[in-house]
Motif scaffolding. Structure first.
Motif, PDB file in Angstrom:
ATOM      1  N   VAL A   1      27.073  34.424  36.197  1.00 22.11           N
ATOM      2  CA  VAL A   1      27.744  33.257  37.675  1.00 22.11           C
ATOM      3  C   VAL A   1      27.182  34.430  38.697  1.00 22.11           C
ATOM      4  CG1 VAL A   1      29.895  32.409  36.562  1.00 22.11           C
ATOM      5  CG2 VAL A   1      29.556  34.928  37.460  1.00 22.11           C
ATOM      6  N   PRO A   2      26.698  33.702  40.160  1.00 23.72           N
ATOM      7  CA  PRO A   2      26.493  33.924  40.691  1.00 23.72           C
ATOM      8  C   PRO A   2      26.912  34.768  41.809  1.00 23.72           C
ATOM      9  CG  PRO A   2      26.492  31.566  41.409  1.00 23.72           C
ATOM     10  CD  PRO A   2      27.343  32.376  40.006  1.00 23.72           C
ATOM     11  N   PRO A   3      26.051  35.996  42.416  1.00 20.31           N
ATOM     12  CA  PRO A   3      26.696  37.289  42.855  1.00 20.31           C
ATOM     13  C   PRO A   3      28.232  37.165  43.892  1.00 20.31           C
ATOM     14  CG  PRO A   3      24.829  37.924  42.999  1.00 20.31           C
ATOM     15  CD  PRO A   3      24.821  36.285  42.280  1.00 20.31           C
ATOM     16  N   GLY A   4      29.681  37.663  43.355  1.00 19.62           N
ATOM     17  CA  GLY A   4      30.414  37.228  44.233  1.00 19.62           C
ATOM     18  C   GLY A   4      31.508  37.555  43.753  1.00 19.62           C
ATOM     19  N   ASP A   5      33.097  37.754  44.398  1.00 23.12           N
ATOM     20  CA  ASP A   5      33.634  37.843  43.736  1.00 23.12           C
ATOM     21  C   ASP A   5      34.907  36.966  43.075  1.00 23.12           C
ATOM     22  OD1 ASP A   5      34.005  40.678  44.829  1.00 23.12           O
ATOM     23  OD2 ASP A   5      35.202  38.973  46.972  1.00 23.12           O
ATOM     24  N   TYR A   6      35.011  37.090  42.004  1.00 21.39           N
ATOM     25  CA  TYR A   6      36.100  36.581  40.918  1.00 21.39           C
ATOM     26  C   TYR A   6      37.053  37.159  40.548  1.00 21.39           C
ATOM     27  CZ  TYR A   6      31.350  33.746  40.529  1.00 21.39           C
ATOM     28  OH  TYR A   6      30.365  33.076  41.117  1.00 21.39           O
ATOM     29  N   THR A   7      37.873  35.828  39.254  1.00 25.44           N
ATOM     30  CA  THR A   7      39.083  36.377  38.908  1.00 25.44           C
ATOM     31  C   THR A   7      39.044  35.644  36.735  1.00 25.44           C
ATOM     32  OG1 THR A   7      40.985  35.861  41.060  1.00 25.44           O
ATOM     33  CG2 THR A   7      41.555  36.478  38.455  1.00 25.44           C
ATOM     34  N   VAL A   8      38.999  36.933  36.723  1.00 26.34           N
ATOM     35  CA  VAL A   8      38.790  36.977  35.326  1.00 26.34           C
ATOM     36  C   VAL A   8      40.592  37.062  34.268  1.00 26.34           C
ATOM     37  CG1 VAL A   8      37.884  37.218  32.778  1.00 26.34           C
ATOM     38  CG2 VAL A   8      36.509  38.030  34.778  1.00 26.34           C
ATOM     39  N   TRP A   9      40.697  35.698  33.599  1.00 20.84           N
ATOM     40  CA  TRP A   9      42.253  35.718  33.107  1.00 20.84           C
ATOM     41  C   TRP A   9      41.230  34.869  31.932  1.00 20.84           C
ATOM     42  CZ3 TRP A   9      42.708  31.001  29.718  1.00 20.84           C
ATOM     43  CH2 TRP A   9      44.439  31.340  29.248  1.00 20.84           C
TER      44      TRP A   9
ATOM     45  N   VAL B   1      41.177  39.654  21.626  1.00 17.52           N
ATOM     46  CA  VAL B   1      41.247  37.874  22.935  1.00 17.52           C
ATOM     47  C   VAL B   1      41.720  37.054  22.566  1.00 17.52           C
ATOM     48  CG1 VAL B   1      38.637  37.943  23.198  1.00 17.52           C
ATOM     49  CG2 VAL B   1      40.197  37.172  24.966  1.00 17.52           C
ATOM     50  N   ASN B   2      41.835  35.408  22.795  1.00 19.79           N
ATOM     51  CA  ASN B   2      41.988  34.438  22.647  1.00 19.79           C
ATOM     52  C   ASN B   2      41.515  33.238  23.460  1.00 19.79           C
ATOM     53  OD1 ASN B   2      45.298  35.770  21.827  1.00 19.79           O
ATOM     54  ND2 ASN B   2      44.895  34.511  20.192  1.00 19.79           N
ATOM     55  N   ALA B   3      41.116  33.853  24.246  1.00 16.62           N
ATOM     56  CA  ALA B   3      41.038  32.337  25.581  1.00 16.62           C
ATOM     57  C   ALA B   3      40.720  33.485  26.941  1.00 16.62           C
ATOM     58  CB  ALA B   3      41.327  31.789  25.928  1.00 16.62           C
ATOM     59  N   LEU B   4      39.337  33.304  27.481  1.00 19.64           N
ATOM     60  CA  LEU B   4      39.014  33.892  28.621  1.00 19.64           C
ATOM     61  C   LEU B   4      38.618  32.789  29.130  1.00 19.64           C
ATOM     62  CD1 LEU B   4      36.802  36.954  28.959  1.00 19.64           C
ATOM     63  CD2 LEU B   4      35.964  35.368  30.031  1.00 19.64           C
ATOM     64  N   ALA B   5      38.580  32.893  30.973  1.00 22.31           N
ATOM     65  CA  ALA B   5      37.951  32.189  31.834  1.00 22.31           C
ATOM     66  C   ALA B   5      37.819  32.186  33.355  1.00 22.31           C
ATOM     67  CB  ALA B   5      39.605  30.839  31.863  1.00 22.31           C
ATOM     68  N   VAL B   6      36.523  31.588  33.699  1.00 24.46           N
ATOM     69  CA  VAL B   6      36.225  32.659  35.270  1.00 24.46           C
ATOM     70  C   VAL B   6      36.588  31.961  35.964  1.00 24.46           C
ATOM     71  CG1 VAL B   6      34.567  33.956  36.196  1.00 24.46           C
ATOM     72  CG2 VAL B   6      34.962  34.542  33.841  1.00 24.46           C
ATOM     73  N   PHE B   7      36.894  32.197  37.225  1.00 26.90           N
ATOM     74  CA  PHE B   7      37.049  31.148  38.631  1.00 26.90           C
ATOM     75  C   PHE B   7      35.958  32.266  40.136  1.00 26.90           C
ATOM     76  CE2 PHE B   7      41.310  32.591  38.755  1.00 26.90           C
ATOM     77  CZ  PHE B   7      41.896  32.051  37.174  1.00 26.90           C
ATOM     78  N   ALA B   8      36.149  32.384  40.902  1.00 30.02           N
ATOM     79  CA  ALA B   8      35.673  31.960  42.252  1.00 30.02           C
ATOM     80  C   ALA B   8      36.846  32.533  42.447  1.00 30.02           C
ATOM     81  CB  ALA B   8      35.083  31.041  43.209  1.00 30.02           C
ATOM     82  N   ALA B   9      37.661  34.470  43.207  1.00 29.12           N
ATOM     83  CA  ALA B   9      38.214  34.584  44.054  1.00 29.12           C
ATOM     84  C   ALA B   9      39.049  33.447  44.885  1.00 29.12           C
ATOM     85  CB  ALA B   9      38.134  36.131  43.780  1.00 29.12           C
ATOM     86  N   ALA B  10      38.374  32.511  45.873  1.00 31.26           N
ATOM     87  CA  ALA B  10      38.978  32.012  46.462  1.00 31.26           C
ATOM     88  C   ALA B  10      39.699  31.129  45.989  1.00 31.26           C
ATOM     89  CB  ALA B  10      37.485  31.724  47.316  1.00 31.26           C
ATOM     90  N   ASP B  11      39.289  30.238  44.125  1.00 31.30           N
ATOM     91  CA  ASP B  11      39.704  29.854  44.359  1.00 31.30           C
ATOM     92  C   ASP B  11      41.380  30.195  43.046  1.00 31.30           C
ATOM     93  OD1 ASP B  11      38.753  27.680  45.497  1.00 31.30           O
ATOM     94  OD2 ASP B  11      36.613  28.030  43.543  1.00 31.30           O
ATOM     95  N   GLU B  12      41.454  31.275  42.216  1.00 28.64           N
ATOM     96  CA  GLU B  12      42.649  31.614  42.097  1.00 28.64           C
ATOM     97  C   GLU B  12      44.407  30.899  42.172  1.00 28.64           C
ATOM     98  OE1 GLU B  12      45.371  36.060  40.610  1.00 28.64           O
ATOM     99  OE2 GLU B  12      42.934  35.873  41.992  1.00 28.64           O
ATOM    100  N   ALA B  13      44.137  30.955  43.006  1.00 31.30           N
ATOM    101  CA  ALA B  13      45.585  30.186  43.327  1.00 31.30           C
ATOM    102  C   ALA B  13      45.635  29.299  42.965  1.00 31.30           C
ATOM    103  CB  ALA B  13      45.926  29.707  44.668  1.00 31.30           C
ATOM    104  N   ARG B  14      44.545  27.858  43.061  1.00 29.87           N
ATOM    105  CA  ARG B  14      44.585  26.258  42.627  1.00 29.87           C
ATOM    106  C   ARG B  14      44.076  26.452  40.881  1.00 29.87           C
ATOM    107  NH1 ARG B  14      39.017  23.268  43.447  1.00 29.87           N
ATOM    108  NH2 ARG B  14      39.646  21.607  41.784  1.00 29.87           N
TER     109      ARG B  14
END
Length: 187
Positions: free
Chosen positions: A81-89, A150-163
């Motif tokens: 992913v590009p450099p930046g802040d993310y959230t991993v679920w 681990v059963n599943a993993l997802a990565v999304f931009a930190a700014a999109d965490e609520a969504r």
């Protein structure tokens, strides 16, 4: 990639999914990783303990919870992913039918440790891990005290965490932690 979410399903986090630049994600090395699967049970059955009434399966498995990857050794999962802040679920847990085991492990994605504790089988945890990607992408480190799954993993931009929590993780959590709609009936 699904819109703003990089979803890595059981096939994506399988022990054989080794990172390559072409794939864009995978384990740094598969050494010590094991794939485990248990077919999803969705059928009601008679229960001696419930006066021969029909009862739902002990754990309602789905495509995400029936498969898992585990190890007793540390492991790293890499995502381009590009450099930046993310959230991993991370969705982690054991379906019923596995030998009782305690699995405590830390997950770190560059911005702090998060503990996942599974004191028995038939338990799942849904965890959000703050993440920071550098020039080489995002590295999710699994550091087991007794083992990790681990059963599943997802990565999304930190700014999109609520969504992502509302549109993506919420429906999955409801199916994993509540009785799915297709199994709800009056008993």
């Amino acid at each position: 990639k699904r819109g703003y979410i990089y979803l890595l399903t059981p096939a994506g986090v399988a022990a054989k999914a080794v990172f390559t630049p072409e794939a864009g994600f995978g384990w740094r090395t598969p050494d010590g990783l094991k794939d485990l699967t248990r077919p999803a049970e969705r059928e009601w059955r008679k229960s001696y303990y419930h006066n021969d009434r029909d009862v739902p399966p002990p754990v309602c498995l789905n495509e995400l919870t029936q498969d898992l990857v585990g190890s007793e050794a540390p492991a790293e999962f890499v995502v381009s992913v590009p450099p930046g802040d993310y959230t991993v679920w991370v969705l982690a847990g054991f379906p019923a039918g596995y030998p009782p085991a305690v699995n405590d492990f830390m997950v770190n994605a560059g911005a702090g440790d998060v503990l996942v504790s599974l004191p028995q089988h038939s338990m799942f945890e849904s965890k959000f891990i703050p993440a920071k990607a550098g020039a080489d992408g995002l590295v999710v480190r699994f550091a087991p005290e007794t083992g990790f799954v681990v059963n599943a993993l997802a990565v999304f931009a930190a700014a999109d965490e609520a969504r992502a929590r509302q549109e993506f993780v919420g429906p999955i959590d409801r199916e994993v932690f509540l009785l799915p709609p297709d199994l709800k009936t009056l008993v």
